[in-house]
Design a protein around this motif. Structure first.
Motif, PDB file in Angstrom:
ATOM      1  N   GLY A  91       0.881  -1.317  -0.075  1.00 40.68           N
ATOM      2  CA  GLY A  91      -0.001   0.049  -0.167  1.00 40.68           C
ATOM      3  C   GLY A  91       0.916   1.255   0.103  1.00 40.68           C
ATOM      4  O   GLY A  91       0.589   1.920  -0.642  1.00 40.68           O
ATOM      5  N   VAL A  92       2.091   1.350   0.661  1.00 38.79           N
ATOM      6  CA  VAL A  92       2.841   2.469   0.796  1.00 38.79           C
ATOM      7  C   VAL A  92       3.435   2.589  -0.474  1.00 38.79           C
ATOM      8  O   VAL A  92       3.372   3.871  -0.998  1.00 38.79           O
ATOM      9  CB  VAL A  92       3.916   1.930   1.874  1.00 38.79           C
ATOM     10  CG1 VAL A  92       5.215   3.304   1.792  1.00 38.79           C
ATOM     11  CG2 VAL A  92       3.162   2.220   3.413  1.00 38.79           C
ATOM     12  N   ARG A  93       3.829   1.605  -1.365  1.00 37.68           N
ATOM     13  CA  ARG A  93       4.533   1.712  -2.429  1.00 37.68           C
ATOM     14  C   ARG A  93       3.459   2.368  -3.537  1.00 37.68           C
ATOM     15  O   ARG A  93       3.783   3.473  -4.150  1.00 37.68           O
ATOM     16  CB  ARG A  93       5.075   0.214  -2.871  1.00 37.68           C
ATOM     17  CG  ARG A  93       5.533   0.350  -4.556  1.00 37.68           C
ATOM     18  CD  ARG A  93       5.792  -1.193  -4.883  1.00 37.68           C
ATOM     19  NE  ARG A  93       5.894  -1.202  -6.217  1.00 37.68           N
ATOM     20  CZ  ARG A  93       5.124  -1.640  -7.156  1.00 37.68           C
ATOM     21  NH1 ARG A  93       3.900  -1.743  -6.816  1.00 37.68           N
ATOM     22  NH2 ARG A  93       5.334  -1.662  -8.293  1.00 37.68           N
ATOM     23  N   LEU A  94       2.214   2.162  -3.571  1.00 35.94           N
ATOM     24  CA  LEU A  94       1.340   2.575  -4.517  1.00 35.94           C
ATOM     25  C   LEU A  94       0.769   3.894  -4.144  1.00 35.94           C
ATOM     26  O   LEU A  94       0.552   4.955  -4.912  1.00 35.94           O
ATOM     27  CB  LEU A  94       0.132   1.656  -4.798  1.00 35.94           C
ATOM     28  CG  LEU A  94       0.674   0.802  -6.069  1.00 35.94           C
ATOM     29  CD1 LEU A  94      -0.635  -0.291  -6.574  1.00 35.94           C
ATOM     30  CD2 LEU A  94       1.018   1.462  -7.177  1.00 35.94           C
ATOM     31  N   PHE A  95       0.794   4.153  -2.795  1.00 43.49           N
ATOM     32  CA  PHE A  95       0.291   5.459  -2.224  1.00 43.49           C
ATOM     33  C   PHE A  95       1.429   6.214  -2.831  1.00 43.49           C
ATOM     34  O   PHE A  95       1.217   7.516  -3.105  1.00 43.49           O
ATOM     35  CB  PHE A  95       0.220   5.436  -0.583  1.00 43.49           C
ATOM     36  CG  PHE A  95      -0.064   6.771  -0.097  1.00 43.49           C
ATOM     37  CD1 PHE A  95      -1.355   7.325  -0.046  1.00 43.49           C
ATOM     38  CD2 PHE A  95       0.802   7.502   0.530  1.00 43.49           C
ATOM     39  CE1 PHE A  95      -1.672   8.462   0.391  1.00 43.49           C
ATOM     40  CE2 PHE A  95       0.592   8.735   0.890  1.00 43.49           C
ATOM     41  CZ  PHE A  95      -0.750   9.327   0.998  1.00 43.49           C
ATOM     42  N   THR A  96       2.619   5.918  -2.693  1.00 40.29           N
ATOM     43  CA  THR A  96       3.766   6.739  -2.899  1.00 40.29           C
ATOM     44  C   THR A  96       3.636   7.184  -4.643  1.00 40.29           C
ATOM     45  O   THR A  96       3.826   8.401  -4.777  1.00 40.29           O
ATOM     46  CB  THR A  96       5.012   6.106  -2.753  1.00 40.29           C
ATOM     47  OG1 THR A  96       5.255   5.878  -1.502  1.00 40.29           O
ATOM     48  CG2 THR A  96       6.383   6.897  -3.176  1.00 40.29           C
ATOM     49  N   LYS A  97       3.430   6.444  -5.335  1.00 34.33           N
ATOM     50  CA  LYS A  97       3.380   6.583  -6.756  1.00 34.33           C
ATOM     51  C   LYS A  97       2.028   7.666  -6.973  1.00 34.33           C
ATOM     52  O   LYS A  97       2.140   8.513  -7.988  1.00 34.33           O
ATOM     53  CB  LYS A  97       3.046   5.313  -7.474  1.00 34.33           C
ATOM     54  CG  LYS A  97       4.390   4.601  -7.549  1.00 34.33           C
ATOM     55  CD  LYS A  97       4.385   3.269  -8.620  1.00 34.33           C
ATOM     56  CE  LYS A  97       5.525   2.388  -8.225  1.00 34.33           C
ATOM     57  NZ  LYS A  97       6.869   2.891  -8.446  1.00 34.33           N
ATOM     58  N   ASN A  98       1.031   7.441  -6.308  1.00 32.67           N
ATOM     59  CA  ASN A  98      -0.225   7.951  -6.826  1.00 32.67           C
ATOM     60  C   ASN A  98       0.220   9.447  -6.116  1.00 32.67           C
ATOM     61  O   ASN A  98      -0.170  10.509  -7.023  1.00 32.67           O
ATOM     62  CB  ASN A  98      -1.153   7.494  -5.953  1.00 32.67           C
ATOM     63  CG  ASN A  98      -2.050   6.509  -6.961  1.00 32.67           C
ATOM     64  OD1 ASN A  98      -3.027   6.816  -7.479  1.00 32.67           O
ATOM     65  ND2 ASN A  98      -1.650   5.248  -6.755  1.00 32.67           N
ATOM     66  N   ILE A  99       0.818   9.745  -5.114  1.00 30.42           N
ATOM     67  CA  ILE A  99       0.848  11.258  -4.514  1.00 30.42           C
ATOM     68  C   ILE A  99       1.963  11.706  -5.495  1.00 30.42           C
ATOM     69  O   ILE A  99       1.861  13.163  -5.596  1.00 30.42           O
ATOM     70  CB  ILE A  99       1.230  11.349  -3.059  1.00 30.42           C
ATOM     71  CG1 ILE A  99       0.185  10.632  -2.107  1.00 30.42           C
ATOM     72  CG2 ILE A  99       1.621  12.505  -2.456  1.00 30.42           C
ATOM     73  CD1 ILE A  99      -1.417  11.218  -2.367  1.00 30.42           C
ATOM     74  N   ALA A 100       2.854  11.047  -5.929  1.00 29.60           N
ATOM     75  CA  ALA A 100       4.007  11.467  -6.734  1.00 29.60           C
ATOM     76  C   ALA A 100       3.462  12.085  -8.037  1.00 29.60           C
ATOM     77  O   ALA A 100       3.673  13.464  -8.293  1.00 29.60           O
ATOM     78  CB  ALA A 100       5.106  10.392  -6.901  1.00 29.60           C
ATOM     79  N   VAL A 101       2.800  11.549  -8.603  1.00 33.30           N
ATOM     80  CA  VAL A 101       2.152  11.823  -9.944  1.00 33.30           C
ATOM     81  C   VAL A 101       0.901  13.050  -9.593  1.00 33.30           C
ATOM     82  O   VAL A 101       1.021  14.249 -10.224  1.00 33.30           O
ATOM     83  CB  VAL A 101       1.022  10.650 -10.671  1.00 33.30           C
ATOM     84  CG1 VAL A 101       0.353  10.988 -11.717  1.00 33.30           C
ATOM     85  CG2 VAL A 101       2.282   9.657 -10.853  1.00 33.30           C
TER      86      VAL A 101
END
Ligand code: NAP
Length: 268
Positions: free
Chosen positions: A167-177
């Protein structure tokens, strides 16, 4: 001291010990003003004192990352320091080892609350301060979220922990974008450590020994080390070096990336 982070303010959660302490030490030794946030006041105060003794500009902030009120108070405390925030390292985490049949709601909820909700709350409540920091210094601010190799691959008995770290991995990518497309000058990346020698891995090793899967803690740690192609456990400093890179301007074009630091574990 190279002074790479002179004039910058960095908040590291779970920094009383282990990987978080090493991150605070590395950023502080390169000139950052570091805020050591942890749920353990005595250990956190002591960590900040040791960093100051070593010549760093460090202070302690009591914070339970799973508490929304806690983050609101932390944001107010950071605001009173002035000049915003240059880096947030969402490092605090708890282990959660249980095969599915033993995985009760208490274990599941605690892992989710600290490892995943804590990262969301931190990013949400520190975003205005990060934006202010990036505006003042122009270099851009940085969020680094500590995930795990278990956010990338499966390991028996780790489903709750892995769910949080994935979850942290994809939360990171979403917020980054999201931040990048809103032209907010805040980069967001995740770090994926392999087995690192810290109090947390010693708890895991003790559990293996108690279950009779190893003779003692030393043997259990040796088993973990032998699972990595490099044949050793990582040091907290190995992770701190990667975090310092992501915080630095050398990573100016990196956002939404995952930095794996695992001695080759996931390369097999
Ligand atoms: P650690 O040795 O247990 O240190 C973590 C620190 O965070 C402890 O002081 C801990 O306090 C604190 N903490 C726990 N819950 C908190 C909360 N709700 N709010 C604020 N602070 C809290 O852990 P570590 O091994 O350094 O791990 C750091 C991060 O790296 C974690 O996110 C972990 O999942 C990740 N990681 C570790 C490894 C590894 O092999 N060690 C591998 C991959 C990823 P308590 O002692 O009271 O819990």
């Amino acid at each position: 001291m190279t002074g790479r982070f002179d004039g910058r303010t960095c908040l590291v959660t779970g920094a009383a010990m282990g990987i978080g302490y090493a991150i605070a030490e590395r950023l502080g030794s390169e000139g950052a003003r570091v805020v050591v946030a942890d749920v353990k006041p005595a250990e956190g105060e002591d960590a900040a004192r040791r960093l100051c003794d070593a010549g760093c500009d460090a202070s302690f902030l009591a914070l339970d990352v799973s508490s929304e009120d806690g983050w609101k108070q932390a944001a107010a405390a950071m605001e009173s320091l002035g000049a915003g925030l240059d880096a947030l390292v969402n490092n605090a985490g708890v282990e959660a080892v249980a095969p599915l049949a033993e995985l009760d709601m208490a274990i599941w909820r605690r892992a989710m609350d600290v490892n995943l909700t804590g990262v969301y709350l931190g990013t949400r409540y520190m975003a205005p301060l990060l934006l202010a920091g990036s505006a003042v210094r122009g270099a851009g601010a940085s969020v680094v979220n500590i995930s795990s190799i278990m956010g990338l691959i499966g390991l028996p008995g780790s489903s709750a922990y892995a769910a949080t770290k994935g979850g942290v991995r994809l939360f990171t990518k979403n917020i980054a974008v999201e931040f990048a497309m809103e032209r907010k000058n805040i980069r967001v990346n995740s770090v994926h450590p392999g087995f690192i020698q810290t109090p947390m891995s010693e708890v895991g090793a003790r559990r293996l020994a108690e279950k009779g899967l190893a003779k003692d803690v030393g043997e259990a740690l040796g088993q973990m080390a032998s699972m990595s192609p490099m044949g050793r456990l990582g040091r907290p400093e190995d992770i701190a070096a990667g975090v310092a890179f992501l915080v630095s301007d050398d990573a100016a074009f990196m956002t939404g990336a995952e930095l794996v630091i695992d001695g080759g574990y996931t390369a097999r």
